[in-house]
Design an enzyme around this catalytic site. Structure first.
Site, PDB file in Angstrom:
ATOM      1  N   SER A   1       0.838  -1.194   0.000  1.00 12.21           N
ATOM      2  CA  SER A   1       0.000   0.000   0.000  1.00 12.21           C
ATOM      3  C   SER A   1       0.877   1.250   0.000  1.00 12.21           C
ATOM      4  O   SER A   1       1.685   1.430  -0.904  1.00 12.21           O
ATOM      5  CB  SER A   1      -0.963  -0.047   1.196  1.00 12.21           C
ATOM      6  OG  SER A   1      -1.911   0.979   1.094  1.00 12.21           O
TER       7      SER A   1
ATOM      8  N   HIS B   1      -3.920  -0.629  -4.447  1.00 11.69           N
ATOM      9  CA  HIS B   1      -5.378  -0.827  -4.302  1.00 11.69           C
ATOM     10  C   HIS B   1      -6.024  -0.527  -5.661  1.00 11.69           C
ATOM     11  O   HIS B   1      -7.064   0.106  -5.737  1.00 11.69           O
ATOM     12  CB  HIS B   1      -5.977   0.126  -3.256  1.00 11.69           C
ATOM     13  CG  HIS B   1      -5.373   0.013  -1.896  1.00 11.69           C
ATOM     14  ND1 HIS B   1      -5.668  -1.005  -1.030  1.00 11.69           N
ATOM     15  CD2 HIS B   1      -4.472   0.806  -1.250  1.00 11.69           C
ATOM     16  CE1 HIS B   1      -4.985  -0.837   0.112  1.00 11.69           C
ATOM     17  NE2 HIS B   1      -4.257   0.252  -0.006  1.00 11.69           N
TER      18      HIS B   1
ATOM     19  N   GLU C   1     -11.741   6.474 -14.289  1.00 13.41           N
ATOM     20  CA  GLU C   1     -10.866   5.885 -15.294  1.00 13.41           C
ATOM     21  C   GLU C   1     -10.373   6.898 -16.301  1.00 13.41           C
ATOM     22  O   GLU C   1      -9.436   6.650 -17.036  1.00 13.41           O
ATOM     23  CB  GLU C   1     -11.608   4.754 -16.010  1.00 13.41           C
ATOM     24  CG  GLU C   1     -11.581   3.518 -15.145  1.00 13.41           C
ATOM     25  CD  GLU C   1     -12.713   2.576 -15.379  1.00 13.41           C
ATOM     26  OE1 GLU C   1     -13.596   2.888 -16.182  1.00 13.41           O
ATOM     27  OE2 GLU C   1     -12.719   1.535 -14.737  1.00 13.41           O
TER      28      GLU C   1
END
Lengths: 281, 281
Positions: A136, A179, A155
């Site tokens: 992460s 993530h 996106e």
């Protein structure tokens, strides 16, 4: 910051960004492979939980790596920049056979460790062959250009969709986002590359890692995918012309979705299905 | 279903998928351009609100197109397959200079209109040069292979991440997804192409349209972007080997993010920045 110089005849160590939420209970594929690279039952792992504000984060990884057979695990927390100058802790890093950086807030990592002897030690260790992994926030910090913030859940890249900051600089070939599928971050990774397409984007899903070898071949491990965004063939980016929330026009981006077993060569920019292409039906 | 045959010397009409939530209050860029293609103040628009269960949907578009100067707007609702055989309503479609399909549930469109004289009339009109546009569900239905459902909010394609169904079949060159950036649907569009890369994916953002010309050049209008996903150069897809929630490995996908002014040729598969590349700083 450029990557530390690798000694002649030497090899850089593996760089292992993990997308967060890696399995810690069952087969632990990602962490197990990292531990093997660090020497398996001979490993001396330095865990840096500085990104996290939870007291138990370091202990958790100490138990996990210890439980998988590491010889020693040292949790080294740094709460202030002064801590990151303390000679004993720096020495622990220099003696490690593997360095692992936990998740949390990556700006804690960059603001507390950036430019300190600890950061220098991590860079020097990696240049001398020691694997450095992070999950992460600990993944994002590994590269030279770090995503410090920006849009999630989109996106389409937008003009103000990403904020970059300098990271540890173990490699300048990639920009890492984590993530990736879970927080829908293609837009901000594209925005990062729209500024300057020289780097390669690695979008790492949760419970998945990009194992970047000394030869700059990325191998994928884990249950998700690593999305490689290659803007080398970019025909056009409107990043210089747009601002605010405006979408950025980008023509000619190459995308590869790699699952475990597939690989990508950061030098030749070629993807390979590896063992996947020979799986028996 | 293949596209209707265009008469020799004739030209197919424009096909205009809109990503949903197009501006209806202010400059109405997308709807205005559609109306112009239909003849502007000479336009006779047939509005099909069948996807929507809201009674006001048809009236809303009647007011909008009327307010922008269309000569006539006919709202033609079809609640049952029997309605879609009614001669008078079919004649209204045949006389229109433009056909507009509203949003809602695209399975209502395919189950009520599929294979009926209404569907045949829409196909025949388009083959004879009449523009056909649709927003949201009305966009998805336009192509031969329609996305009937699947994952939203994910960028990594998964084995069971998309369900396809036959649409109106005005073109078989594209697979359309709508609310693209707002609902993060790259994963399901990639999954659709992973089955068979022959088609080109068009991910249309809200308040944005892909104007697909008779020459198969896609022009973009609106405030968002159209993401073109071209899997023609696909080196590898693991779709045949995976199932359930497993991510699909896909190597060699080309991506273009087109904003207003940019275009993409569905035949040559080339993107162009158009006027964007000559914008003065």
């Amino acid at each position: 910051m450029c990557p530390s110089k690798v000694a002649e005849g030497g090899q850089r160590g593996w760089i292992v960004p993990i997308g967060g939420a890696e399995d810690k209970e069952n087969d632990k594929r990602v962490l197990r492979r990292f531990l093997e690279l660090c020497g398996g039952d001979g490993a001396e792992i330095a865990v840096i939980p500085t990104a996290s504000r939870l007291n138990e984060t370091g202990d958790r990884y100490e138990q996990i790596f210890g439980g998988m057979g590491a010889r020693n695990v040292h949790v080294l927390d740094f709460d202030t920049r002064r801590d990151a100058h303390e000679r004993n802790r720096v020495a622990r890093i220099e003696q490690a056979s593997g360095i692992f950086i936990t998740g949390g807030n990556q700006l804690r990592l960059s603001t507390i460790l950036g430019g300190t002897p600890v950061a220098q030690a991590i860079r020097a260790c990696n240049a001398h062959g020691i694997p450095v992994g992070g999950t992460s926030a600990g993944a994002g910090i590994l590269s030279e250009h770090m995503i410090a913030g920006g849009d999630s859940e989109t996106e389409t890249p937008r003009a103000n969709g990403v904020r970059l900051a300098p990271g540890l600089g173990l490699t300048n070939r990639v920009v890492i986002d984590q993530h990736f599928r879970q927080r829908d971050r293609l837009g901000r990774l594209l925005a990062a590359l729209a500024y300057n397409p020289f780097a390669i984007g690695l979008g790492v899903d949760e419970d998945t890692a990009a194992f970047i070898g000394p030869d700059n071949v990325v191998e994928v491990e884990g249950s998700g995918a690593v999305t490689v965004v290659d803007a080398d063939g970019l025909q056009f980016s409107s990043m210089a012309q747009v601002d605010g929330d405006s979408p950025v026009c980008m023509l000619g981006v190459q995308l590869h979705i790699l699952t475990a077993g597939a690989s990508y060569n950061l030098v030749t920019r070629k993807a390979s299905a590896g063992e996947l292409s020979t799986v028996k039906e």
